[in-house]
Design a protein around this motif. Structure first.
Motif, mmCIF file in Angstrom:
data_model
loop_
_atom_site.group_PDB
_atom_site.id
_atom_site.type_symbol
_atom_site.label_atom_id
_atom_site.label_comp_id
_atom_site.label_asym_id
_atom_site.label_seq_id
_atom_site.Cartn_x
_atom_site.Cartn_y
_atom_site.Cartn_z
ATOM 1 N N LYS A 1 0.822 -1.218 0.000
ATOM 2 C CA LYS A 1 0.000 0.000 0.000
ATOM 3 C C LYS A 1 0.854 1.265 0.000
ATOM 4 O O LYS A 1 0.607 2.195 -0.766
ATOM 5 C CB LYS A 1 -0.923 0.014 1.229
ATOM 6 N N THR A 2 1.830 1.313 0.900
ATOM 7 C CA THR A 2 2.616 2.539 1.040
ATOM 8 C C THR A 2 3.464 2.790 -0.191
ATOM 9 O O THR A 2 3.586 3.935 -0.653
ATOM 10 C CB THR A 2 3.497 2.460 2.303
ATOM 11 N N THR A 3 4.052 1.746 -0.754
ATOM 12 C CA THR A 3 4.833 1.912 -1.984
ATOM 13 C C THR A 3 3.961 2.438 -3.109
ATOM 14 O O THR A 3 4.325 3.391 -3.808
ATOM 15 C CB THR A 3 5.471 0.577 -2.388
ATOM 16 N N THR A 4 2.789 1.838 -3.283
ATOM 17 C CA THR A 4 1.888 2.279 -4.357
ATOM 18 C C THR A 4 1.432 3.712 -4.126
ATOM 19 O O THR A 4 1.379 4.520 -5.068
ATOM 20 C CB THR A 4 0.677 1.332 -4.443
ATOM 21 N N ASN B 1 -2.742 5.306 7.486
ATOM 22 C CA ASN B 1 -3.776 4.599 6.726
ATOM 23 C C ASN B 1 -4.918 4.066 7.577
ATOM 24 O O ASN B 1 -5.715 3.272 7.095
ATOM 25 C CB ASN B 1 -3.152 3.450 5.932
ATOM 26 N N ASN B 2 -5.018 4.526 8.843
ATOM 27 C CA ASN B 2 -6.089 4.003 9.694
ATOM 28 C C ASN B 2 -7.089 5.099 10.037
ATOM 29 O O ASN B 2 -7.099 6.170 9.418
ATOM 30 C CB ASN B 2 -5.505 3.364 10.957
ATOM 31 N N GLU B 3 -7.933 4.839 11.046
ATOM 32 C CA GLU B 3 -9.012 5.768 11.375
ATOM 33 C C GLU B 3 -8.506 7.099 11.922
ATOM 34 O O GLU B 3 -9.272 8.063 12.008
ATOM 35 C CB GLU B 3 -9.951 5.129 12.401
ATOM 36 N N VAL B 4 -7.233 7.169 12.275
ATOM 37 C CA VAL B 4 -6.621 8.423 12.708
ATOM 38 C C VAL B 4 -5.778 9.026 11.585
ATOM 39 O O VAL B 4 -5.946 10.184 11.212
ATOM 40 C CB VAL B 4 -5.759 8.218 13.971
ATOM 41 N N GLY B 5 -4.867 8.246 11.039
ATOM 42 C CA GLY B 5 -3.959 8.759 10.017
ATOM 43 C C GLY B 5 -4.654 9.198 8.745
ATOM 44 O O GLY B 5 -4.305 10.222 8.150
ATOM 45 N N ALA B 6 -5.644 8.412 8.292
ATOM 46 C CA ALA B 6 -6.332 8.769 7.040
ATOM 47 C C ALA B 6 -7.052 10.114 7.130
ATOM 48 O O ALA B 6 -6.877 10.973 6.252
ATOM 49 C CB ALA B 6 -7.295 7.653 6.635
ATOM 50 N N ALA C 1 -5.341 8.300 -0.995
ATOM 51 C CA ALA C 1 -5.677 7.801 0.334
ATOM 52 C C ALA C 1 -5.233 6.353 0.466
ATOM 53 O O ALA C 1 -5.638 5.501 -0.327
ATOM 54 C CB ALA C 1 -7.180 7.919 0.585
ATOM 55 N N GLU C 2 -4.371 6.102 1.453
ATOM 56 C CA GLU C 2 -3.974 4.733 1.768
ATOM 57 C C GLU C 2 -4.913 4.216 2.847
ATOM 58 O O GLU C 2 -5.076 4.858 3.887
ATOM 59 C CB GLU C 2 -2.523 4.710 2.258
ATOM 60 N N MET C 3 -5.536 3.068 2.607
ATOM 61 C CA MET C 3 -6.549 2.557 3.532
ATOM 62 C C MET C 3 -6.177 1.159 3.999
ATOM 63 O O MET C 3 -6.256 0.187 3.245
ATOM 64 C CB MET C 3 -7.928 2.557 2.866
ATOM 65 N N GLY C 4 -5.755 1.066 5.254
ATOM 66 C CA GLY C 4 -5.431 -0.213 5.857
ATOM 67 C C GLY C 4 -6.576 -0.681 6.730
ATOM 68 O O GLY C 4 -7.523 0.055 7.008
ATOM 69 N N ALA C 5 -6.467 -1.927 7.179
ATOM 70 C CA ALA C 5 -7.520 -2.474 8.040
ATOM 71 C C ALA C 5 -6.986 -3.679 8.779
ATOM 72 O O ALA C 5 -6.107 -4.393 8.293
ATOM 73 C CB ALA C 5 -8.741 -2.872 7.211
ATOM 74 N N SER C 6 -7.537 -3.905 9.955
ATOM 75 C CA SER C 6 -7.256 -5.135 10.689
ATOM 76 C C SER C 6 -8.557 -5.849 11.031
ATOM 77 O O SER C 6 -8.565 -6.784 11.819
ATOM 78 C CB SER C 6 -6.475 -4.828 11.972
ATOM 79 N N GLY C 7 -9.647 -5.392 10.422
ATOM 80 C CA GLY C 7 -10.933 -6.023 10.658
ATOM 81 C C GLY C 7 -11.969 -5.560 9.656
ATOM 82 O O GLY C 7 -11.794 -4.546 8.964
ATOM 83 N N ILE C 8 -13.042 -6.308 9.549
ATOM 84 C CA ILE C 8 -14.137 -5.969 8.639
ATOM 85 C C ILE C 8 -14.774 -4.655 9.081
ATOM 86 O O ILE C 8 -14.987 -4.419 10.266
ATOM 87 C CB ILE C 8 -15.177 -7.113 8.626
ATOM 88 N N ALA D 1 -14.515 0.412 5.070
ATOM 89 C CA ALA D 1 -15.815 1.039 4.797
ATOM 90 C C ALA D 1 -15.951 2.360 5.538
ATOM 91 O O ALA D 1 -16.507 3.336 5.004
ATOM 92 C CB ALA D 1 -16.945 0.090 5.181
ATOM 93 N N ARG D 2 -15.450 2.426 6.785
ATOM 94 C CA ARG D 2 -15.518 3.681 7.540
ATOM 95 C C ARG D 2 -14.669 4.761 6.889
ATOM 96 O O ARG D 2 -15.067 5.933 6.846
ATOM 97 C CB ARG D 2 -15.076 3.446 8.983
ATOM 98 N N LEU D 3 -13.512 4.395 6.377
ATOM 99 C CA LEU D 3 -12.664 5.376 5.711
ATOM 100 C C LEU D 3 -13.282 5.838 4.396
ATOM 101 O O LEU D 3 -13.201 7.017 4.038
ATOM 102 C CB LEU D 3 -11.268 4.789 5.470
ATOM 103 N N ILE D 4 -13.895 4.918 3.683
ATOM 104 C CA ILE D 4 -14.545 5.273 2.422
ATOM 105 C C ILE D 4 -15.731 6.197 2.662
ATOM 106 O O ILE D 4 -16.035 7.068 1.843
ATOM 107 C CB ILE D 4 -14.960 3.998 1.666
ATOM 108 N N ALA D 5 -16.399 6.041 3.801
ATOM 109 C CA ALA D 5 -17.495 6.946 4.129
ATOM 110 C C ALA D 5 -17.008 8.373 4.310
ATOM 111 O O ALA D 5 -17.760 9.334 4.093
ATOM 112 C CB ALA D 5 -18.208 6.469 5.392
ATOM 113 N N MET D 6 -15.748 8.528 4.702
ATOM 114 C CA MET D 6 -15.162 9.869 4.820
ATOM 115 C C MET D 6 -14.795 10.433 3.451
ATOM 116 O O MET D 6 -14.970 11.634 3.203
ATOM 117 C CB MET D 6 -13.893 9.816 5.689
#
Length: 468
Positions: A119-122, A144-149, A165-172, A176-181
């Motif tokens: 993700k970060t390289t891209t 890339n998380n709920e704070v950094g994004a 926008a780099e969007m990481g996740a550790s759970g379902i 989606a929450r980042l995309i809502a932003m």
């Protein structure tokens, strides 16, 4: 950021105004959760953390020039404050409002990327390509998380043409929450692997989480998908957006051919979806990074960037990011590859394969490997697999650091067909002491682990030891 009044920010975050003599005060500064980053005119979010509490650093932020604090409890500081129930949720709401305002101006395109690796390289490649075309905002490091994004989104101004926008996740649900932003116009899925599999609860849950990147895209958007990854390819059924496929195979619209790797990077021929082709000399080390370059090229083409600008940008990049296949050293012909920012089974295997690919005849290769964390039930077998891969690739010497990675060492010494050596130490300091004596002129050394093992600092120390 785009100008907003304190009253407008309060409305966006559903906050109570405290110590605010002028709710019409206009804010244009950046937003931070680290008081050390605050400059005059900025906003400071007092976010409670796992080990400390941002409220404790509010006085330092105010002294540095913060003109607005977002707080979960009123502070005895003479700075305007917005009292909220949850600072992280408020941060996301603030970002959502600001993105909406910039979007309304009609010039902003949002490109978002997710994947188990790369993700970060891209993101960095996209920033380089798009910055040559127009004003571009992209995350620092791995925000890339709920704070950094949202912190990155809050850097948008009226002039911004591209948000990466780099969007990481550790759970379902986290993507989606980042995309809502900030719903992307172009959504990229690089791959689905075992990274964070323990947190996700298995590979199928990972697939569900990563699919969130494209499931909300419309027919006016674009999904950029990895044609070589069956799990990603299966996401085609979950999106209404037209798809641009990237990969090494003939079915990919954006593809690489004639791929050749050496210690200076990777050469390949890039073909875009419009059929145009150009040779590329890509200096980011590791053949696996070609896929990241293809994803960036596919997204850039979808925004209207031409092949010449894409190739020029790709060829200008020498390092994906610090601690990611970072080449150090040089004295006595010793090369240190510090790839210890993080590790998953896929990225560990790719790094080892690169080590084997770029060695010259007769050159010793040393792999200094730490644990791959967050693998849950897959941990043991995946560490075994990496140890066996080191044997199959005929790596000259394996040094395992930390008991959590011990099974890599065990699997190599149990393999009778290997002429190499394997050893294990408990700490990075012990590893440095051993390597300081063991590394010989001309050696090629890889340092790779998950962030938790902190081998990136070992890689830096070795780089300094063998620097000119």
């Amino acid at each position: 950021m785009i100008a907003m009044t304190i009253a407008e920010i309060a409305a966006a975050t559903d906050a109570q105004l405290l110590r605010t003599p002028d709710a019409g005060l206009v804010i244009t500064g950046l937003t931070h959760t680290d008081s050390r980053d605050v400059t005059p005119g900025d906003v400071f979010v007092c976010k409670p953390g796992e080990f400390t509490d941002g409220h404790l650093f509010a006085p330092a932020a105010a002294e540095a020039g913060a003109v607005l604090l977002i707080v979960e409890r009123e502070l005895d500081i003479d700075v305007p404050q917005l009292l909220v129930d949850d600072a992280v949720i408020a941060l996301g709401a603030f970002a959502t409002e600001l993105v909406s305002r910039v979007r309304a101006l009609g010039t902003l395109k949002i490109v978002a990327v997710t994947g188990s690796n790369g993700k970060t390289t891209t993101k960095n490649l996209l920033r380089t390509i798009l910055s040559a075309v127009g004003p571009t905002i992209a995350p620092r490091a791995s925000f890339n998380n709920e704070v950094g994004a949202p912190l990155t989104m809050l850097e948008l101004t009226e002039d911004t043409e591209f948000l990466v926008a780099e969007m990481g996740a550790s759970g379902i649900g986290e993507i989606a929450r980042l995309i809502a932003m900030a719903k992307p116009d172009i959504g990229i899925v690089l791959n689905v692997g075992l990274a964070h599999a323990g947190e996700f609860g298995g590979i199928e849950s990972t697939v569900i989480a990563k699919t969130e990147m494209v499931s909300e895209l419309t027919t006016d958007d674009v999904a950029v998908l990895n044609a070589d990854d069956p799990r990603v390819a299966g996401m085609a059924a979950s999106t209404a957006a037209p798809i641009v496929w990237f990969g090494l195979g003939p079915n990919a619209a954006v593809r690489a051919s004639e791929v050749r790797s050496d210690a200076g990077g990777t050469a390949f021929v890039l073909t875009l979806a419009n059929g145009e082709s150009r040779p590329v000399r890509f200096r980011v080390l590791g053949e696996h990074h070609v896929m990241n370059a293809l994803a960036a090229a596919a997204a850039a083409e979808a925004t209207g960037v031409g092949i010449d600008d894409i190739v020029t940008a790709l060829e200008s990049v020498e390092l994906a990011e610090r601690w990611r296949m970072q080449v150090l050293g040089g004295r006595d012909g010793v090369t240190i590859i510090n790839d210890a920012y993080n590790a998953s089974p896929d990225s560990m295997a790719a790094a080892l394969k690169t080590l084997a690919q770029i060695r010259t005849p007769g050159q010793r290769t040393i792999a200094v490997l730490g644990e791959m964390s967050e693998l849950g039930e897959f941990s043991g077998e995946e560490h075994d697999r990496i140890g066996l891969l080191a044997v199959r690739l005929n790596i000259s010497q394996l040094l395992v650091v930390g008991q959590n990675a011990r099974r890599m060492h065990i699997s190599t010494i149990n393999e009778g067909s290997w002429d190499g050596e394997s050893s294990i130490v408990d700490t990075p300091d012990e590893a440095f002491a051993l390597l300081e004596k063991a590394i010989q002129p001309g050696d090629l050394v890889l340092v790779k682990s998950s962030n938790s093992a902190a081998l990136r600092f070992l890689g830096d120390r070795l780089g300094e030891l063998f620097s000119w």
